[in-house]
Enzyme design. Sequence first.
Site: not given
Length: 421
Positions: A302, A310, A345
């Site tokens: 990930d 974000n 992710e």
Amino acid sequence: MNQQQRDIYYPVLFLISLGLVLWQYLGMERNLNYSLNEESPISLSTQLADGRLGKGLLLRQQNKATLFCNISTSQQSDACALQLKLVENNQTGITLANFENIQLNLSFQSTAPDSIWLQVFTHHNKKHLHLHQQSILPQQGRATYSIDIDDLYQPSWWQFAQRGSQHASPDAKVTHISLLTGDNSQDKNIELSLHSAQFSGKWLQAKDLYLALLGIWLVSITYAFFSVTRGVKEQHQQSNKHALELNKINSYLSIERDNYEFMAKTDPLTSCFNRAGLSSIFGDIIIEYAEIGMPASIVLFDIDHFKKINDQYGHDEGDKVLVNLANLVRQQIREGDYLARWGGEEFLVVCTHTRLKGACALAEHLRQSIENTILSEETRITSSFGVAEINSGFLEQWIKRADEALYQAKESGRNKVVAAN
């Protein structure tokens, strides 16, 4: 008859047919019983069918008729017989074809062994007399003897004597029966008692029942065949009219099905497989491992600190990173490997036919490529990796081992590759 009616008719017809066959086999009994008493139409036969003179003494009693007979070797042509008349008051007689056997309840006492002849006399059209007979070997005392109608036969001496007359027909009527002493000519005293005579059979003969059922089934099946053929022809004509329309609809549905199947197995953002898309792939890998021990490995990774991307740069920037990373990894893996977005992710690469060492080398190569490639204009992107080789037939354990290795990579500083034990 429409389809719904046929669905009801044939099971009902089968049950009726089965019921009739069972009834014919287990029941449907027809019995005609003659019990002897003092008023019974029984008599001593003085003129026998073969031309001999009959003798003896007949005694009628309350529940039987008894014939007393003395046979002497000095009179070898002697015989004794009693006759039971079966028709009275101008009746036509008993149809022999309606019955299967004759049961005689007799008492027999003799000073020497002997047989008894049962003679059955039938008439056809009230003109032609026919004789059928069968022998009985009686035992001392009282017993019931059963003679099959099919075992009765015409003696040769009768056939010669009646040459030129008509043969007995199936509708011949039995008018009377006789019981005649047998062939042993030695001296003896015989006491023969007739208690009852019974004709037994079925109300409907098996061959007649089966023939009738066969006819009904043939008619029903023939009707159904032509009915179905006519219906198929009509349906065929209708289907031809709608063939083009159905083909268009089927083509459209096929395209839509393929689209929905692709959407169900693909992540809409990155165009990678999703978890559902890997299900059949994992199934094949586990079967190969269970059958031949074929190796396979998974690389689970990930994006490090993706939540911060974000939060600081917005979700659009986060989506851009996910897309760029997926494109980069897709270019780095082999043609037989599979890339899936595992969630958020997190990504997963399935390395088919690959040992743990090879999968770790791929993971390290991907780690360096991600670190050295500009995936975002705003920040540097790195990833952490967990690698595990399949070692059992349980998919959940395999993925859990890779996830634990990924957790160790993140706990030990991120941007690392850790192999599962």
